[in-house]
Motif scaffolding. Structure first.
Motif, PDB file in Angstrom:
ATOM      1  N   GLU A   1      40.996  43.542   1.127  1.00 60.78           N
ATOM      2  CA  GLU A   1      40.799  43.300  -0.307  1.00 60.78           C
ATOM      3  C   GLU A   1      39.565  44.030  -0.821  1.00 60.78           C
ATOM      4  OE1 GLU A   1      41.681  41.016  -3.995  1.00 60.78           O
ATOM      5  OE2 GLU A   1      42.725  42.060  -2.386  1.00 60.78           O
ATOM      6  N   VAL A   2      38.484  43.962  -0.071  1.00 62.96           N
ATOM      7  CA  VAL A   2      37.245  44.605  -0.498  1.00 62.96           C
ATOM      8  C   VAL A   2      37.395  46.129  -0.485  1.00 62.96           C
ATOM      9  CG1 VAL A   2      34.798  44.897   0.026  1.00 62.96           C
ATOM     10  CG2 VAL A   2      35.851  42.640   0.220  1.00 62.96           C
ATOM     11  N   ASP A   3      38.107  46.658   0.493  1.00 67.17           N
ATOM     12  CA  ASP A   3      38.357  48.106   0.527  1.00 67.17           C
ATOM     13  C   ASP A   3      39.053  48.561  -0.753  1.00 67.17           C
ATOM     14  OD1 ASP A   3      37.253  48.197   3.051  1.00 67.17           O
ATOM     15  OD2 ASP A   3      39.165  48.421   4.112  1.00 67.17           O
TER      16      ASP A   3
ATOM     17  N   ASN B   1      37.664  51.199  -3.524  1.00 64.79           N
ATOM     18  CA  ASN B   1      38.449  52.395  -3.832  1.00 64.79           C
ATOM     19  C   ASN B   1      38.796  52.504  -5.310  1.00 64.79           C
ATOM     20  OD1 ASN B   1      38.423  53.266  -1.165  1.00 64.79           O
ATOM     21  ND2 ASN B   1      40.329  52.223  -0.651  1.00 64.79           N
ATOM     22  N   LEU B   2      38.867  51.364  -5.985  1.00 66.91           N
ATOM     23  CA  LEU B   2      39.149  51.364  -7.422  1.00 66.91           C
ATOM     24  C   LEU B   2      37.904  51.629  -8.261  1.00 66.91           C
ATOM     25  CD1 LEU B   2      41.588  48.317  -7.658  1.00 66.91           C
ATOM     26  CD2 LEU B   2      42.143  50.703  -8.180  1.00 66.91           C
ATOM     27  N   GLY B   3      36.759  51.686  -7.616  1.00 60.93           N
ATOM     28  CA  GLY B   3      35.525  51.972  -8.331  1.00 60.93           C
ATOM     29  C   GLY B   3      34.850  50.758  -8.942  1.00 60.93           C
ATOM     30  N   ILE B   4      35.300  49.565  -8.568  1.00 58.83           N
ATOM     31  CA  ILE B   4      34.648  48.344  -9.063  1.00 58.83           C
ATOM     32  C   ILE B   4      33.344  48.165  -8.297  1.00 58.83           C
ATOM     33  CG2 ILE B   4      34.865  45.835  -9.270  1.00 58.83           C
ATOM     34  CD1 ILE B   4      37.946  46.319  -9.391  1.00 58.83           C
ATOM     35  N   PRO B   5      32.218  48.053  -8.981  1.00 61.31           N
ATOM     36  CA  PRO B   5      30.933  48.126  -8.272  1.00 61.31           C
ATOM     37  C   PRO B   5      30.412  46.811  -7.722  1.00 61.31           C
ATOM     38  CG  PRO B   5      30.551  48.111 -10.625  1.00 61.31           C
ATOM     39  CD  PRO B   5      32.041  48.105 -10.442  1.00 61.31           C
ATOM     40  N   SER B   6      31.017  45.667  -8.117  1.00 57.06           N
ATOM     41  CA  SER B   6      30.442  44.398  -7.678  1.00 57.06           C
ATOM     42  C   SER B   6      31.503  43.323  -7.547  1.00 57.06           C
ATOM     43  CB  SER B   6      29.339  43.936  -8.643  1.00 57.06           C
ATOM     44  OG  SER B   6      29.834  43.858  -9.964  1.00 57.06           O
TER      45      SER B   6
ATOM     46  N   ILE C   1      30.918  41.978   4.700  1.00 50.35           N
ATOM     47  CA  ILE C   1      31.169  42.916   3.599  1.00 50.35           C
ATOM     48  C   ILE C   1      30.023  43.909   3.462  1.00 50.35           C
ATOM     49  CG2 ILE C   1      31.392  43.070   1.090  1.00 50.35           C
ATOM     50  CD1 ILE C   1      32.875  40.313   1.278  1.00 50.35           C
ATOM     51  N   LYS C   2      28.789  43.452   3.570  1.00 51.10           N
ATOM     52  CA  LYS C   2      27.649  44.364   3.425  1.00 51.10           C
ATOM     53  C   LYS C   2      27.572  45.347   4.588  1.00 51.10           C
ATOM     54  CE  LYS C   2      25.019  44.612   0.662  1.00 51.10           C
ATOM     55  NZ  LYS C   2      25.027  45.402  -0.604  1.00 51.10           N
ATOM     56  N   ASP C   3      27.982  44.916   5.769  1.00 54.91           N
ATOM     57  CA  ASP C   3      28.022  45.856   6.903  1.00 54.91           C
ATOM     58  C   ASP C   3      29.038  46.965   6.662  1.00 54.91           C
ATOM     59  OD1 ASP C   3      26.082  44.521   8.316  1.00 54.91           O
ATOM     60  OD2 ASP C   3      27.468  43.440   9.623  1.00 54.91           O
ATOM     61  N   ARG C   4      30.160  46.609   6.050  1.00 55.10           N
ATOM     62  CA  ARG C   4      31.241  47.579   5.835  1.00 55.10           C
ATOM     63  C   ARG C   4      31.019  48.425   4.581  1.00 55.10           C
ATOM     64  NH1 ARG C   4      36.464  47.736   7.911  1.00 55.10           N
ATOM     65  NH2 ARG C   4      38.115  48.590   6.581  1.00 55.10           N
ATOM     66  N   HIS C   5      30.465  47.788   3.544  1.00 56.60           N
ATOM     67  CA  HIS C   5      30.265  48.476   2.258  1.00 56.60           C
ATOM     68  C   HIS C   5      28.860  48.165   1.735  1.00 56.60           C
ATOM     69  CE1 HIS C   5      34.420  49.797   1.843  1.00 56.60           C
ATOM     70  NE2 HIS C   5      34.817  48.578   2.141  1.00 56.60           N
ATOM     71  N   PRO C   6      27.849  48.779   2.315  1.00 53.47           N
ATOM     72  CA  PRO C   6      26.481  48.454   1.897  1.00 53.47           C
ATOM     73  C   PRO C   6      26.193  48.789   0.443  1.00 53.47           C
ATOM     74  CG  PRO C   6      26.521  50.351   3.390  1.00 53.47           C
ATOM     75  CD  PRO C   6      27.882  49.760   3.420  1.00 53.47           C
ATOM     76  N   GLU C   7      26.962  49.717  -0.137  1.00 51.97           N
ATOM     77  CA  GLU C   7      26.725  50.116  -1.524  1.00 51.97           C
ATOM     78  C   GLU C   7      27.311  49.128  -2.528  1.00 51.97           C
ATOM     79  OE1 GLU C   7      30.891  51.317  -0.739  1.00 51.97           O
ATOM     80  OE2 GLU C   7      29.049  51.224   0.438  1.00 51.97           O
ATOM     81  N   LEU C   8      28.224  48.263  -2.096  1.00 50.38           N
ATOM     82  CA  LEU C   8      28.860  47.293  -2.985  1.00 50.38           C
ATOM     83  C   LEU C   8      27.865  46.171  -3.287  1.00 50.38           C
ATOM     84  CD1 LEU C   8      31.592  46.351  -4.299  1.00 50.38           C
ATOM     85  CD2 LEU C   8      31.955  45.011  -2.214  1.00 50.38           C
TER      86      LEU C   8
END
Length: 325
Positions: free
Chosen positions: A65-67, A71-76, A107-114
């Motif tokens: 879901e987070v991926d 990928n859709l560009g949602i930042p948060s 989630i932060k480990d996988r997508h630290p920029e999110l």
């Protein structure tokens, strides 16, 4: 016919290109915050019966879901936990191995920029479903503050970028700010549910979060929907106590409050497009009674036009897809 002098406003509506050129309010994917429910029980995602298209995700399935969100560009995103263990004080809310804490780390480990926002409340974690400590049937304010501060600190320790307290106890922002600062998290902002009404639009959320109160209601701590001046006082208190963002919840029936807060305070303002607002549109769209995309975009644009800088909405993925078309 005698010539009449009048304004020709339609000149600026004549073509799609001109209408876009003079459009005053525009939605962007950067405006969106997407809610995600993470559960401890079960191995498969579960659709919320009253919220078509919204799911509770077991932690080992939340990555997919987070991926998609990224990928859709949602930042948060904002995380809501659905725990196995509930007790009188909601201790799993501040357990370092609690569901929100574990999901945040993953989630932060996988997508630290999110940007990961943690909803900070007790109602999903208490066996009575209220947002604070109960004694003799009364929701106690001050003892609840200590538990909320502990919850916020545990979420920050897990890697949450923003703490979003939603409990509406008096002094909750001050208590959480002090707790975060003393724990070394002076730079973690607070996105306060500054104006949260005791609304009938929350029903589907309580299905999703398993957070319905077992007795009474929340009218002693959430706001009376008839009140305007009280909302301004609540927001002012939260600013003085250290809030960095202000949330108005719900959004659609309270656009006047959004506008007043935006005019009064130079703080980022968040509109929460709540579950009942989502479910009404989904239900009508499923019946074929409305054009879902057109209605959603009009509704969210009205929130931004009223003053919202950010919109917390279950439609975030749909809106991102429509904007990317």
């Amino acid at each position: 016919m005698t010539e009449v002098n009048f304004q020709r406003h339609r000149r600026l509506r004549r073509t799609a290109g001109i209408r876009q050129m003079v459009r005053e309010t525009t939605l962007h994917t950067d405006d969106l915050i997407y809610p995600i429910f993470v559960k401890e029980q079960g191995t498969d995602k579960t659709e919320v019966p009253s919220m078509p298209g919204v799911y509770q995700f077991p932690i080992d399935q939340v990555n997919e879901e987070v991926d998609e969100v990224v990928n859709l560009g949602i930042p948060s995103i904002i995380l809501f936990g659905v725990p196995n263990h509930k007790d009188h004080e909601g201790t799993s809310a501040f357990d370092e191995k609690g569901i929100v804490q574990r999901a945040t780390r993953q989630i932060k480990d996988r997508h630290p920029e999110l940007t990961v926002i943690a909803d900070t409340c007790l109602c999903q974690f208490t066996d009575h479903g209220h947002c604070g400590v109960i004694e003799d049937g009364e929701i106690l304010n001050d003892p609840s503050l200590d538990l909320l501060a502990k919850t916020a600190v545990s979420q920050a320790q897990a890697g949450a970028d923003i703490i979003a307290p939603s409990n509406m106890m008096d002094g909750f922002v001050a208590a959480i700010r002090q707790g975060l600062d003393e724990a070394g998290f002076k730079n973690i902002p607070i996105m306060s549910y500054a104006v949260k009404y005791a609304s009938a639009f929350y029903g589907p959320f309580r299905d999703a979060a398993h957070s319905s109160p077992s007795f009474g209601d929340r009218k002693t701590y959430q706001m009376d929907p008839a009140n305007r001046s009280e909302a301004l006082r609540e927001a002012q208190s939260d600013i003085e106590e250290g809030a960095d963002f202000l949330i108005v919840k719900p959004a659609l029936s309270y656009l006047d409050i959004l506008r007043e807060l935006k005019d009064r305070h130079p703080y980022p303002l968040v509109a929460y497009n709540v579950s009942g607002e989502y479910s009404m549109i989904k239900g009508a769209a499923i019946q074929g009674w409305i054009d879902e995309q057109a209605v959603v975009m009009e509704k969210l644009t009205s929130m931004k036009r009223a003053g919202a800088d950010l919109i917390l909405t279950y439609f975030a993925k749909d809106v991102a897809k429509w904007l990317n078309q």
